[in-house]
Design an enzyme around this catalytic site. Sequence first.
Site, short mmCIF file in Angstrom:
data_model
loop_
_atom_site.label_atom_id
_atom_site.label_comp_id
_atom_site.label_asym_id
_atom_site.label_seq_id
_atom_site.Cartn_x
_atom_site.Cartn_y
_atom_site.Cartn_z
CB THR A 165 -36.32 4.42 -29.69
OG1 THR A 165 -34.96 4.78 -29.81
CG2 THR A 165 -36.91 4.16 -31.07
CG ASP A 286 -30.53 7.20 -19.59
OD1 ASP A 286 -30.05 7.30 -18.45
OD2 ASP A 286 -31.03 8.16 -20.22
#
Length: 348
Positions: A165, A286
Amino acid sequence: MSIRVLVVDDSALIREVLTRTLGRDGDIVVVGTAEDPLDAREKIKACDPDVVTLDIEMPNMNGLAFLDRLMRLRPLPVVMVSTLTSKGASETLLALELGAVDFVAKPNAELAGGLEAFGENLRQKVRAAAHSDVRGRAMRALPPQVPLRTAAAPLGSVIAIGASTGGVEAIRVILSDMPADCPPIVIAQHMPAGFTARFAARLDEVTDLSVHEAEDRMPLEVGHAYIARGDYHLRVERSSGQLKCRLMQDDLASGHRPSVDVLFESVAKAVGPRAVGAILTGMGRDGARGLKLMREAGGHTVGQSRSSALVYGMPRVAFEEGAVVEQAPVEAIAARLVAALARLGAAA
């Protein structure tokens, strides 16, 4: 405390679907809906939402024009709800440049998982948006970008970048700063199939590098950047003495495909100490494990600083787990990576 959402879409059916989907888990509440930007302007004043979901094609005012005004006058986290078309992809990328936090593709017959997968994705994006710093980003004006003149990197070097994001704009800033002779850059940006080709094309237009959506067995070349294809893992492998892209659709890793961990782990294995890496804005973890492997293999690693990250999630986890050598604001990351490569070149 619940996340308050305003849904903006000209379709009554879509408004109903989004309202029902967002409220499923109980931590998100739709406090209002609007059928066009003029209606949305009044509902924002009345409902004071934490996050807005926004369609692009609407009557009275285009969603992009509304977004531009909103981010200048009253910055709010906005998640675009986009159509999965070539035109939709281009408009979505423009929305991200204008300040939208993220986007989801409207479900259709071709979208794997259908409405269920769409709903889970939408809720995750709204949660990330609620934790984003759009007001801080709106207040920070980046200095003019002056591309670095030379990389001075040893042969066989690779730059690896991972983001989620907020990463579309962060990656644009970093690639705009890179010298035209920089080592090959491999990038894993969390983005669905159908959008990564346009993302690569946009970066190719606005930077001095040749930017591609990665293809399987594509050789890595100096001055080129390779974007992981949506719904595919991107790995770097050495074959016949040459570094190449490998694309595979094996299982999700760290909840994603493409996964930053998968890319970084492959770079650590194939390139070792001649690799440098950066982990950028995004929610979740991640990339932390893969970046730590890069550092343990002798590579220099950089994490985007809290002050410049739209969502300080992935960089925070990587820093806390010892994967990051140094933190830097996004406008300084290219220079830090190039400086690390120059040190490698001098020592070679």
